[in-house]
Design an enzyme around this catalytic site. Structure first.
Site, PDB file in Angstrom:
ATOM      1  N   ARG A  23      -5.423  41.600  47.335  1.00 50.05           N
ATOM      2  CA  ARG A  23      -4.881  40.728  46.282  1.00 50.05           C
ATOM      3  C   ARG A  23      -5.509  39.351  46.263  1.00 50.05           C
ATOM      4  O   ARG A  23      -5.446  38.647  45.268  1.00 50.05           O
ATOM      5  CB  ARG A  23      -3.370  40.569  46.465  1.00 50.05           C
ATOM      6  CG  ARG A  23      -2.589  41.872  46.408  1.00 50.05           C
ATOM      7  CD  ARG A  23      -1.153  41.664  46.843  1.00 50.05           C
ATOM      8  NE  ARG A  23      -1.167  41.209  48.251  1.00 50.05           N
ATOM      9  CZ  ARG A  23      -0.203  40.501  48.828  1.00 50.05           C
ATOM     10  NH1 ARG A  23       0.872  40.169  48.152  1.00 50.05           N
ATOM     11  NH2 ARG A  23      -0.291  40.140  50.090  1.00 50.05           N
ATOM     12  N   GLN A  46      -2.439   9.339  48.572  1.00 50.25           N
ATOM     13  CA  GLN A  46      -3.135   9.556  47.311  1.00 50.25           C
ATOM     14  C   GLN A  46      -3.932  10.842  47.419  1.00 50.25           C
ATOM     15  O   GLN A  46      -4.565  11.108  48.430  1.00 50.25           O
ATOM     16  CB  GLN A  46      -4.075   8.385  47.006  1.00 50.25           C
ATOM     17  CG  GLN A  46      -4.792   8.501  45.674  1.00 50.25           C
ATOM     18  CD  GLN A  46      -5.593   7.252  45.335  1.00 50.25           C
ATOM     19  OE1 GLN A  46      -5.176   6.142  45.623  1.00 50.25           O
ATOM     20  NE2 GLN A  46      -6.740   7.446  44.722  1.00 50.25           N
ATOM     21  N   ASN A  48      -6.835  13.204  45.302  1.00 49.75           N
ATOM     22  CA  ASN A  48      -7.839  13.147  44.245  1.00 49.75           C
ATOM     23  C   ASN A  48      -8.570  14.475  44.131  1.00 49.75           C
ATOM     24  O   ASN A  48      -8.733  15.192  45.122  1.00 49.75           O
ATOM     25  CB  ASN A  48      -8.889  12.071  44.550  1.00 49.75           C
ATOM     26  CG  ASN A  48      -8.292  10.712  44.756  1.00 49.75           C
ATOM     27  OD1 ASN A  48      -7.453  10.279  43.983  1.00 49.75           O
ATOM     28  ND2 ASN A  48      -8.707  10.043  45.807  1.00 49.75           N
ATOM     29  N   HIS A  61     -19.323   6.022  50.415  1.00 46.47           N
ATOM     30  CA  HIS A  61     -18.241   5.120  50.043  1.00 46.47           C
ATOM     31  C   HIS A  61     -17.276   4.877  51.205  1.00 46.47           C
ATOM     32  O   HIS A  61     -17.023   5.769  52.010  1.00 46.47           O
ATOM     33  CB  HIS A  61     -17.437   5.700  48.877  1.00 46.47           C
ATOM     34  CG  HIS A  61     -18.271   6.025  47.681  1.00 46.47           C
ATOM     35  ND1 HIS A  61     -17.974   7.066  46.842  1.00 46.47           N
ATOM     36  CD2 HIS A  61     -19.393   5.446  47.173  1.00 46.47           C
ATOM     37  CE1 HIS A  61     -18.870   7.119  45.878  1.00 46.47           C
ATOM     38  NE2 HIS A  61     -19.743   6.155  46.054  1.00 46.47           N
ATOM     39  N   LYS A  70      -9.838  10.157  55.030  1.00 42.85           N
ATOM     40  CA  LYS A  70      -9.884  11.190  53.990  1.00 42.85           C
ATOM     41  C   LYS A  70      -9.914  12.573  54.621  1.00 42.85           C
ATOM     42  O   LYS A  70     -10.681  12.827  55.540  1.00 42.85           O
ATOM     43  CB  LYS A  70     -11.132  11.023  53.111  1.00 42.85           C
ATOM     44  CG  LYS A  70     -11.140   9.736  52.322  1.00 42.85           C
ATOM     45  CD  LYS A  70     -12.419   9.587  51.526  1.00 42.85           C
ATOM     46  CE  LYS A  70     -12.429   8.270  50.759  1.00 42.85           C
ATOM     47  NZ  LYS A  70     -13.702   8.067  50.081  1.00 42.85           N
ATOM     48  N   TYR A 130      -9.595  15.645  47.849  1.00 42.23           N
ATOM     49  CA  TYR A 130      -9.438  14.782  49.010  1.00 42.23           C
ATOM     50  C   TYR A 130      -8.088  14.093  48.997  1.00 42.23           C
ATOM     51  O   TYR A 130      -7.598  13.649  47.971  1.00 42.23           O
ATOM     52  CB  TYR A 130     -10.582  13.788  49.176  1.00 42.23           C
ATOM     53  CG  TYR A 130     -11.168  13.124  47.970  1.00 42.23           C
ATOM     54  CD1 TYR A 130     -11.014  11.764  47.763  1.00 42.23           C
ATOM     55  CD2 TYR A 130     -11.925  13.843  47.054  1.00 42.23           C
ATOM     56  CE1 TYR A 130     -11.595  11.133  46.677  1.00 42.23           C
ATOM     57  CE2 TYR A 130     -12.499  13.216  45.962  1.00 42.23           C
ATOM     58  CZ  TYR A 130     -12.323  11.868  45.777  1.00 42.23           C
ATOM     59  OH  TYR A 130     -12.891  11.244  44.694  1.00 42.23           O
ATOM     60  N   LYS A 165     -23.746   2.654  40.547  1.00 46.17           N
ATOM     61  CA  LYS A 165     -23.189   1.998  41.741  1.00 46.17           C
ATOM     62  C   LYS A 165     -23.852   2.530  43.009  1.00 46.17           C
ATOM     63  O   LYS A 165     -24.243   1.752  43.890  1.00 46.17           O
ATOM     64  CB  LYS A 165     -21.674   2.233  41.791  1.00 46.17           C
ATOM     65  CG  LYS A 165     -20.996   1.738  43.047  1.00 46.17           C
ATOM     66  CD  LYS A 165     -19.505   2.035  42.984  1.00 46.17           C
ATOM     67  CE  LYS A 165     -19.100   2.868  44.159  1.00 46.17           C
ATOM     68  NZ  LYS A 165     -17.663   3.114  44.228  1.00 46.17           N
ATOM     69  N   ASP A 166     -24.001   3.852  43.109  1.00 46.82           N
ATOM     70  CA  ASP A 166     -24.585   4.437  44.311  1.00 46.82           C
ATOM     71  C   ASP A 166     -26.079   4.156  44.408  1.00 46.82           C
ATOM     72  O   ASP A 166     -26.615   3.982  45.506  1.00 46.82           O
ATOM     73  CB  ASP A 166     -24.308   5.940  44.370  1.00 46.82           C
ATOM     74  CG  ASP A 166     -22.834   6.249  44.608  1.00 46.82           C
ATOM     75  OD1 ASP A 166     -22.088   5.340  45.029  1.00 46.82           O
ATOM     76  OD2 ASP A 166     -22.430   7.400  44.370  1.00 46.82           O
TER      77      ASP A 166
END
Length: 185
Positions: A23, A46, A48, A61, A70, A130, A165-166
């Site tokens: 299954r 939090q 995400n 980051h 994380k 995460y 940004k990266d």
């Protein structure tokens, strides 16, 4: 649940016990008591989910101040996931470890506070999950260049798709020490 140590103390891979049959499968993606027994006592505040195409690289980051730990995993696809110790005065400062996270291996990767995090997508798409120990803080948001030669990450992509940004993130040696997490013994 199996806990696999990495070359960076505190950063560990978690392999959940999978129960499967014709299954499908079932596993506990998080169990507070079992994680506490494994030494991961963080409280998650939090959650995400991101979805990315093949060749996308997100990272490296971190947040400082207001650091985030994380717990990451892949729900669909395959990524190469990386943690870099950016805690000033740490014996493993600037060192990295990487792990393959896939929807098929069901592994989770615990990245403690004080580590930068990044991943690159190897499958056509990847859905990445995460859990974070602190809320996102735009003012504390920070990063390190994905291809910093002093860190020397052996990424499985050479021409990744990056955010602006990266692309513009500084090398670790160029980050002011007041923008780096502290190493607490």
């Amino acid at each position: 649940m199996k806990v696999i140590e990495t070359s960076l103390p505190g950063a560990v891979v978690i392999e959940p016990q999978i129960f499967g049959d014709a299954r499908g499968f079932f596993y506990e993606s998080y169990n507070k008591a079992k994680y506490h027994e494994a030494g991961i006592t963080a409280a998650f505040v939090q959650s995400n989910v991101s979805r990315s195409a093949k060749g996308v690289l997100r990272g490296l980051h971190y947040q400082w101040p207001n650091p985030q730990g994380k717990l990451v995993s892949v729900l669909e696809g395959e990524v190469f996931d990386v943690a870099v110790d950016v805690r000033r005065s740490s014996p493993t400062f600037g060192q990295w470890t990487g792990v393959m996270l896939t929807a098929d291996n069901h592994r989770h990767f615990w990245i403690p506070e004080g580590f930068a995090h990044g991943f690159c997508v190897l499958s056509d798409v990847a859905t990445f999950s995460y859990q974070c120990t602190a809320l996102y803080d735009r003012v504390a948001d920070a990063g390190v260049r994905w291809n910093d030669p002093d860190i020397g990450i052996d990424w499985p992509v050479s021409q990744p798709l990056l955010s602006e940004k990266d692309e513009k993130a500084p090398r670790l040696k160029d980050v002011s020490t007041d923008r780096l997490p502290e190493y607490l013994r």
